[in-house]
Design a protein around this motif. Structure first.
Motif, short mmCIF file in Angstrom:
data_model
loop_
_atom_site.label_atom_id
_atom_site.label_comp_id
_atom_site.label_asym_id
_atom_site.label_seq_id
_atom_site.Cartn_x
_atom_site.Cartn_y
_atom_site.Cartn_z
N PRO B 275 0.84 -1.20 0.00
CA PRO B 275 0.00 0.00 0.00
C PRO B 275 0.87 1.25 0.00
O PRO B 275 2.08 1.18 0.23
N PHE B 276 0.23 2.40 -0.22
CA PHE B 276 1.00 3.66 -0.29
C PHE B 276 0.99 4.41 1.04
O PHE B 276 1.83 5.28 1.24
N VAL B 277 0.01 4.12 1.89
CA VAL B 277 -0.03 4.85 3.17
C VAL B 277 0.46 3.95 4.31
O VAL B 277 0.40 2.72 4.22
N ASP B 278 0.96 4.59 5.38
CA ASP B 278 1.47 3.82 6.52
C ASP B 278 0.37 3.49 7.52
O ASP B 278 0.46 2.54 8.27
N LYS B 279 -0.64 4.31 7.49
CA LYS B 279 -1.67 4.19 8.53
C LYS B 279 -3.04 4.56 7.96
O LYS B 279 -3.11 5.44 7.10
N VAL B 280 -4.07 3.88 8.43
CA VAL B 280 -5.43 4.25 8.04
C VAL B 280 -6.23 4.47 9.32
O VAL B 280 -6.21 3.61 10.21
N VAL B 281 -6.90 5.61 9.41
CA VAL B 281 -7.72 5.89 10.59
C VAL B 281 -9.18 5.96 10.15
O VAL B 281 -9.51 6.68 9.20
N TYR B 282 -10.01 5.20 10.82
CA TYR B 282 -11.45 5.29 10.57
C TYR B 282 -12.10 5.92 11.79
O TYR B 282 -12.15 5.31 12.87
N SER B 283 -12.56 7.16 11.65
CA SER B 283 -13.28 7.80 12.76
C SER B 283 -14.74 7.42 12.65
O SER B 283 -15.31 7.44 11.56
N GLU B 284 -15.33 7.08 13.78
CA GLU B 284 -16.75 6.70 13.78
C GLU B 284 -17.57 7.97 14.00
O GLU B 284 -17.70 8.43 15.14
N ILE B 285 -18.04 8.58 12.93
CA ILE B 285 -18.79 9.85 13.05
C ILE B 285 -20.18 9.64 12.46
O ILE B 285 -20.36 9.56 11.25
N ILE B 286 -21.16 9.57 13.34
CA ILE B 286 -22.52 9.22 12.92
C ILE B 286 -23.25 10.41 12.31
O ILE B 286 -23.93 10.27 11.30
N GLU B 287 -23.09 11.56 12.93
CA GLU B 287 -23.86 12.73 12.46
C GLU B 287 -23.20 13.38 11.25
O GLU B 287 -21.98 13.42 11.12
N ASP B 288 -24.05 13.93 10.40
CA ASP B 288 -23.56 14.54 9.15
C ASP B 288 -22.71 15.78 9.40
O ASP B 288 -21.66 15.95 8.78
N GLN B 289 -23.20 16.67 10.29
CA GLN B 289 -22.49 17.95 10.44
C GLN B 289 -21.02 17.79 10.88
O GLN B 289 -20.13 18.32 10.23
N PRO B 290 -20.74 17.06 11.98
CA PRO B 290 -19.33 16.92 12.35
C PRO B 290 -18.49 16.23 11.28
O PRO B 290 -17.33 16.56 11.10
N ARG B 291 -19.11 15.30 10.56
CA ARG B 291 -18.35 14.60 9.50
C ARG B 291 -17.98 15.59 8.42
O ARG B 291 -16.85 15.65 7.95
N TRP B 292 -18.95 16.41 8.04
CA TRP B 292 -18.74 17.39 6.97
C TRP B 292 -17.73 18.46 7.40
O TRP B 292 -16.80 18.79 6.66
N LEU B 293 -17.89 18.98 8.62
CA LEU B 293 -16.99 20.04 9.09
C LEU B 293 -15.56 19.51 9.26
O LEU B 293 -14.59 20.20 8.93
N ASN B 294 -15.43 18.29 9.75
CA ASN B 294 -14.09 17.69 9.86
C ASN B 294 -13.45 17.54 8.49
O ASN B 294 -12.25 17.76 8.33
N PHE B 295 -14.27 17.18 7.52
CA PHE B 295 -13.75 17.05 6.15
C PHE B 295 -13.31 18.42 5.63
O PHE B 295 -12.22 18.57 5.07
N MET B 296 -14.14 19.42 5.87
CA MET B 296 -13.83 20.76 5.36
C MET B 296 -12.60 21.36 6.05
O MET B 296 -11.97 22.26 5.52
N LYS B 297 -12.26 20.86 7.23
CA LYS B 297 -11.05 21.31 7.92
C LYS B 297 -9.84 20.46 7.52
O LYS B 297 -8.74 20.66 8.04
N GLY B 298 -10.09 19.44 6.69
CA GLY B 298 -8.98 18.59 6.26
C GLY B 298 -8.66 17.48 7.24
O GLY B 298 -7.64 16.80 7.11
N LYS B 299 -9.53 17.27 8.22
CA LYS B 299 -9.28 16.19 9.19
C LYS B 299 -9.71 14.84 8.62
O LYS B 299 -9.34 13.79 9.14
N LEU B 300 -10.58 14.88 7.62
CA LEU B 300 -10.97 13.67 6.91
C LEU B 300 -10.61 13.86 5.45
O LEU B 300 -10.66 14.98 4.94
#
Lengths: 311, 592
Positions: B275-300
Motif C-alpha cells: 500500500p501507499f499509506v502507513d496508517k489508516v484511521v477510521y473515525s466513527e462519526i454518525i452525524e452529518d455535520q461533524p463529519r462534513w466540518l471535519n472534512f472541510m477542515k482537512g481532518k478527513l
C-alpha cells in the motif's frame, strides 16, 4: 433512621422486580424477534429456529425470566446479540466518557444557577430579574439541536476554538474534546434550572421566618445564605440527586455530535436492534441507580432540614 | 450582599472555560506530515470478525485486515473479479459442480501472540475449510451462512449435526477438501455461478484457528488476518487505527482500468507496490455535520456529501467554485441498489387487483421524490436491476412509471374503485426514522390525489422486518443493495420459493418467472442469460409486485492531496490503493 434506611433499601427489591417484569413482558410482546434479527436478511425458518434455540428463546417464558433474574443477581448480562460484544465491556468503556461530559457540565451549571437564582429571587421584579427571565425563557425555547449545531459550527469550525469532534482516552487529552460539549450542556441547562430555583427561593423569601430574621436585624446576605438557601435546599437536592443516574447514561445528542464514545446511544441502538441483553442490562442499571439516588435524596432531607423527622 | 462579586465569579468561570477551549484548540496536532489516510464510517463499528461482517461499516474496516480468495479489480468497470490470496481464478469441472482453487504460496497471517513466538504462520487451504465451518457452526450465529447454504456437499448436514452436538470441526466434509496446503476443492450440490462472488466477500475470509482458540469470543476484537494492514488500536465508538502489516504478501497497483482512467491520473502508479499509506484511521462519526466540518477542515480525506450540504456544494453535477478553489474533487457513482414500494401479493385487495397496483404506480411521482429526498442523486428505477449490473438496460420501458394522474384514475376505475370509492384504508409500513416517515407521508399525499387513503405504521426496524416475515404488512417502502454484482441478487427477491420469511417479502409467485430464474441460475454470465433477465423484467412489469423507485448515486468528495481514488460500490478495501500526496496536502491545507 437505621430502620428507615433498611426498609427503604428493601423497597428497592419489589421495585426492581416490577420494572424488570414490565420490561421483560413489553419486550416479548413488542420488541421484534431477536432470533430473526440475528439470522439476517437471507434467513430460513430453520436458521431462525436454530438461533432461537442458541439464544434460549424457545424455553418457556417463565424460565427466560428466571434466567434474567439470575443475570441481575450475578450482574453478568453476557454478550450483546447484535454486536457480540461483552455487555460489561460496552458499559464500562462508555461510563467514563459520558461522565467526563455530564459531571463537569452538571456541577458548573449548579455553581452558576444556585447563586444566580438566589440573587434573582432577591431582586424579584427588578429590571435585572425581568431581563434574566426573558433570557431564560429564550434559552429553554430554543431546541437543543440548535445550540449543538451552532456551537459546533461557530466555536469549533469557524473560529477554531475547539476540535470539531473526537475523543482522546487519556485523562489529560480528553478535555480538549469535552470542553465544548460541556459548555453547551451548561447553556442547555441554565434556563430551566434558573427558573425552577428562582421560584423556590421566591417562595422561601415570602415566609414568616424571613421577616423574623430581618426584624432581628440580620443582614440581607445572612438571611439569603444562612436561612433561605438552607430551607430551599430540599427541592434542590431532590432535583440534583435524581439527575445523577441520568448523568451516567450520558447525552445522546451531545455524544453523537461530538464523537464522545459514551453510553448516550447505547439504549436507543439496543432497542432499534432488538438487542434484549443490552436493554435488560441498561434497564436494571438505571432502576438500581434511580432507586438508590432516590433513597439518598430522602436521607439527605433529614440532614439538611431537622424538621423532617423520619418515622 | 455583593452582587458585583457574584457576577465577577461567574464571569471568571466563563472566561476560564473559553480560555481552556482556546488553549486546547490551539494544541491540535498537525497531521500534514503523517502518511495517513483519514476516513470516516457513519455508524459505530460492531467488531472485526469476518463471520459477522454483515454491514458496510464493519466491511470497510475488515477489508483491510482480512483477505478472501478473490477481490474486484479496483479500476475496471463493469466489475471484474481477480485472484487475491488465490494464485489464479478457479478451474471448474464440465458440469460446474467441482471447483479447484490454488492458493498463493508464502501468504502469512500477521504476527500475533496466538502463534508460537508471536510469528504468523503460512496460510493453507485447511484454514479456509476451518473458517467456513466456523461460518456454518450454528453456535456462532453468523448471518453469513447464506453464502454456502444448501450449496456445498455435506456442509448443511454437518451444520445440523453440530447443532445437535453430534459433530466436530475434525469431521470431513465431502464438498470441502484440501488435497495439499495450496489446493482447495469445492464440490457443489448444484451449479452456483455466484460462488466466486461470495468467495470475494469477507464472510469467506480465512481466519487462523490458533487465534480463535486463544481469544475465544473476544476474537471479534483481536483480528488476525493476512491483509495489508493490521489493527493498531480501537477506541470503541470513536476510532479504529490500522497500521501497515509488515508481513503482508504484497500487491501491485493495477496497470489497466476502464476508459478515461489514464486521463484522470488513475494509472500513474501502475505496477507500483501497495500500500501507499502507513496508517489508516477510521473515525466513527454518525452525524452529518461533524463529519462534513471535519472534512472541510482537512481532518478527513474522503466523504460522501451529506444531504444538507449537497445544494451548496454541487450544482448540475459540478462542484461549486468555492470548493474547487480549495482543491476538492468530486466523484459520482451509480450505486448498485434499488429503493421500492412493495405490495403484499397475498393481500386480498392489493395483491389480487393488478389494475389497482398499476393505478398506484402511475400516481407515484418519482421525480419529485428524487428531488425532495435525494437532492436528485439517483435515477428513476424502472425495474429491480440497477445500473452497472448485467441485465440493466437504460432504455428499458416500464409504462407504469410515468407520473400521470389521469391515466392512474382510468386504471383505478378499471380496478372497480372509481375515484377510490369502495376502497378500504391501507396500511403503509415503514421504519420510525424521520426520513422514512417523511417519505411515507409523501406516498400518502400521492395516493390521496387518487382517492386512495393510507395510514402510516412506523415502527422500529426489528418490528418492521417481523411484519414482513410474518406476511402481515400490506404495502411498504424498502431498499436493497447488491451483495455482489449479479442480477440474481435482486431477482431472488421475487423468486417464488423465497417467499416470507425468505427475502421475497412481497410473496410474489409467478410460475413463468420462477422457471426463468431457475434457468438463469444454471447459466454463467452470457448473452443467453441476459436475454432471460430481460424476459423476467417484462414479467415483473406486467405483474407489478413492486413499484421500483430509485437507483441511488453516491456523490463523493475528496481532497486534492488524495490520489488514485475511485469509488467502488462493492469493495471496501480501497485504502491500499490510495496515495496521500503530502506536499500537496501541506499546500492545500492552508486554504481550508
Amino acid at each position: 433512621m437505621l430502620k428507615y434506611t433498611i426498609r427503604r433499601i428493601l423497597y428497592v427489591i419489589p421495585i426492581l422486580f416490577g420494572v424488570t417484569l414490565v420490561c421483560f413482558l413489553l419486550f416479548n410482546v413488542a420488541g421484534g424477534d431477536p432470533a430473526a434479527q440475528a439470522a439476517g436478511k437471507y434467513a430460513t425458518v430453520e436458521q431462525i429456529e436454530s438461533i432461537r434455540a442458541e439464544l434460549g428463546l424457545n424455553q418457556p417464558i417463565y424460565l427466560q425470566y428466571l434466567d434474567y433474574l439470575k443475570q441481575i443477581l450475578t450482574f453478568d448480562f453476557g454478550r450483546s446479540w447484535s454486536t457480540k460484544q461483552k455487555i460489561s465491556e460496552m458499559f464500562w468503556s462508555g461510563v467514563g466518557p459520558s461522565l467526563s461530559v455530564t459531571v463537569p457540565g452538571f456541577l458548573i451549571t449548579l455553581m452558576i444557577t444556585i447563586p444566580l437564582s438566589l440573587v434573582l429571587g432577591y431582586l424579584r421584579d427588578s429590571f435585572i430579574d425581568r431581563t434574566a427571565m426573558v433570557v431564560c425563557l429564550a434559552l429553554i425555547s430554543i431546541s437543543s439541536l440548535v445550540y449543538i449545531l451552532a456551537g459546533q459550527y461557530f466555536l469549533a469550525y469557524l473560529w477554531g476554538m475547539f476540535p470539531i469532534s473526537g475523543w482522546d482516552s487519556s485523562w489529560t487529552g480528553r478535555w480538549e474534546y469535552t470542553t465544548l460539549p460541556i459548555l453547551i450542556m451548561v447553556v442547555l441547562s441554565l434556563g430551566g434550572q434558573i427558573l425552577f430555583f428562582r421560584t423556590i427561593f421566591i417562595e422561601e423569601l415570602s415566609k414568616d421566618y424571613v421577616r423574623t430574621a430581618r426584624a432581628k436585624g440580620l443582614s440581607n446576605k445572612k438571611v439569603l445564605t444562612k436561612h433561605i438557601l438552607r430551607n430551599a435546599l430540599i427541592p434542590i437536592i431532590t432535583l440534583v440527586v435524581l439527575q445523577v443516574p441520568f448523568l451516567i447514561l450520558g447525552s445522546l445528542l451531545l455524544e453523537s455530535f461530538f464523537g464522545i464514545p459514551g453510553l448516550g446511544g447505547l439504549l436507543v441502538t439496543a432497542i432499534n436492534n432488538a438487542d434484549f441483553p443490552v436493554i435488560k442490562a441498561m434497564i436494571v442499571i438505571l432502576t438500581i441507580l434511580y432507586t438508590t439516588f432516590n433513597l439518598i435524596s430522602d436521607l439527605l432531607y433529614a440532614v439538611v432540614d431537622p424538621k423532617v423527622r423520619l418515622q | 450582599m455583593n452582587l458585583n462579586r457574584t457576577f465577577s465569579r461567574l464571569a471568571i468561570v466563563f472566561v476560564a472555560l473559553s480560555f481552556l477551549g482556546i488553549t486546547l484548540g490551539c494544541t491540535k496536532k498537525n497531521s500534514a506530515k503523517e502518511n495517513v489516510l483519514n476516513n470516516a464510517i457513519t455508524a459505530n463499528l460492531k467488531g472485526m470478525d469476518p463471520i459477522y461482517a454483515n454491514d458496510a461499516y464493519s466491511n470497510q474496516v475488515i477489508s483491510n485486515i482480512y483477505e478472501p480468495l478473490f477481490e474486484y479489480h479496483y479500476l475496471k468497470r463493469p466489475l471484474e473479479l481477480q485472484p487475491l490470496v488465490a494464485s489464479a481464478m478457479p478451474t471448474a469441472s464440465k458440469d460446474g459442480l467441482t471447483h479447484t482453487i490454488k492458493i498463493k504460496k508464502g501468504i502469512k497471517f500477521q504476527d500475533d501472540e496466538a502463534f508460537p513466538e508471536g510469528k504468523g504462520r503460512d496460510l493453507t487451504a485447511k484454514d479456509f475449510i476451518y473458517s467456513w465451518k466456523r461460518l456454518a457452526d450454528p453456535a456462532n450465529q453468523s448471518d453469513g451462512f447464506w453464502i454456502f447454504d444448501g450449496k456445498i456437499k455435506g456442509l448443511n448436514e454437518w451444520r445440523e449435526k453440530m447443532g445437535k452436538g453430534e459433530a466436530s470441526y475434525e469431521d470431513e466434509i465431502e464438498g470441502l477438501q484440501a488435497p495439499d496446503d495450496e489446493t482447495l476443492v469445492i464440490k457443489l450440490t448444484k451449479p452456483y455461478f455466484q460462488l466466486y462472488y461470495v468467495l470475494a466477500m469477507n464472510y469467506s475470509a480465512p481466519v487462523p484457528k490458533e487465534a480463535v482458540d486463544k481469544y475465544g469470543k473476544e476474537f471479534i476484537n483481536h483480528p488476525v488476518g493476512t491483509g495489508p494492514f493490521k489493527l493498531d488500536s480501537w477506541t470503541r465508538n470513536s476510532k479504529v487505527v490500522l497500521v501497515k502489516n509488515p508481513t503482508w504478501h504484497g500487491g501491485k497497483y493495477p496497470s489497466e482500468g476502464e476508459e478515461g482512467d489514464d486521463a484522470r491520473g488513475l494509472l500513474k502508479d501502475a505496477g507500483k507496490d501497495l500500500p501507499f499509506v502507513d496508517k489508516v484511521v477510521y473515525s466513527e462519526i454518525i452525524e452529518d455535520q461533524p463529519r462534513w466540518l471535519n472534512f472541510m477542515k482537512g481532518k478527513l480525506d474522503i466523504v460522501i456529501i451529506p444531504k444538507d450540504n449537497f445544494d451548496t456544494s454541487v450544482s448540475g453535477d459540478k462542484l461549486s467554485k468555492d470548493l474547487t478553489d480549495k482543491g476538492l474533487k468530486l466523484e459520482i457513482n451509480e450505486e448498485p441498489d434499488v429503493t421500492y414500494m412493495a405490495f403484499n401479493m397475498l393481500d386480498p385487495i392489493l395483491g389480487k387487483n393488478l389494475e389497482l397496483r398499476r393505478a398506484i404506480s402511475l400516481a407515484t411521482d418519482t421525480n419529485t421524490l428524487l428531488e425532495r429526498f435525494y437532492n436528485g442523486r439517483g435515477v428513476n428505477a424502472l425495474s429491480p436491476i440497477p445500473p452497472g449490473i448485467d441485465g440493466y438496460d437504460k432504455d428499458f420501458k416500464n409504462p407504469y412509471k410515468e407520473f400521470n394522474i389521469e391515466k392512474a384514475k382510468e386504471h383505478l376505475k378499471k380496478a372497480g374503485y372509481p375515484d377510490g370509492k369502495g376502497l378500504p384504508e391501507f396500511e403503509y409500513s415503514t421504519t420510525n426514522s424521520t426520513t422514512a416517515r417523511q417519505m411515507a407521508e409523501y406516498t400518502q399525499q400521492n395516493l390521496a390525489a387518487l382517492g386512495i387513503k393510507i395510514r402510516i405504521a412506523a415502527t422500529s426496524w426489528p418490528q418492521f422486518t417481523d411484519k414482513l416475515r410474518e406476511k402481515k404488512a400490506q404495502m411498504w417502502g424498502i431498499a436493497w443493495s447488491a451483495d455482489y454484482p449479479d442480477a440474481e441478487n435482486f431477482l431472488q427477491l421475487l423468486y417464488g420459493k423465497n417467499v416470507s420469511p425468505g427475502p421475497n417479502s412481497a410473496n410474489y409467485v409467478n410460475k413463468k418467472f420462477d422457471e426463468l430464474y431457475e434457468k438463469a441460475l444454471k447459466l454463467p454470465p452470457s448473452p443467453e442469460r441476459t436475454v432471460i433477465y430481460k424476459q423476467m423484467k417484462e414479467i415483473f412489469v406486467q405483474d407489478l409486485p413492486w413499484i421500483p423507485n430509485i437507483h441511488r448515486k453516491a456523490y463523493v468528495l475528496y481532497h486534492g492531496w488524495i490520489e488514485n481514488y475511485k469509488r467502488h460500490a462493492i469493495i471496501n478495501g480501497e485504502a491500499k490503493y490510495i496515495r496521500v500526496n503530502l506536499n500537496q496536502k501541506a499546500k492545500l491545507a492552508e486554504k481550508l
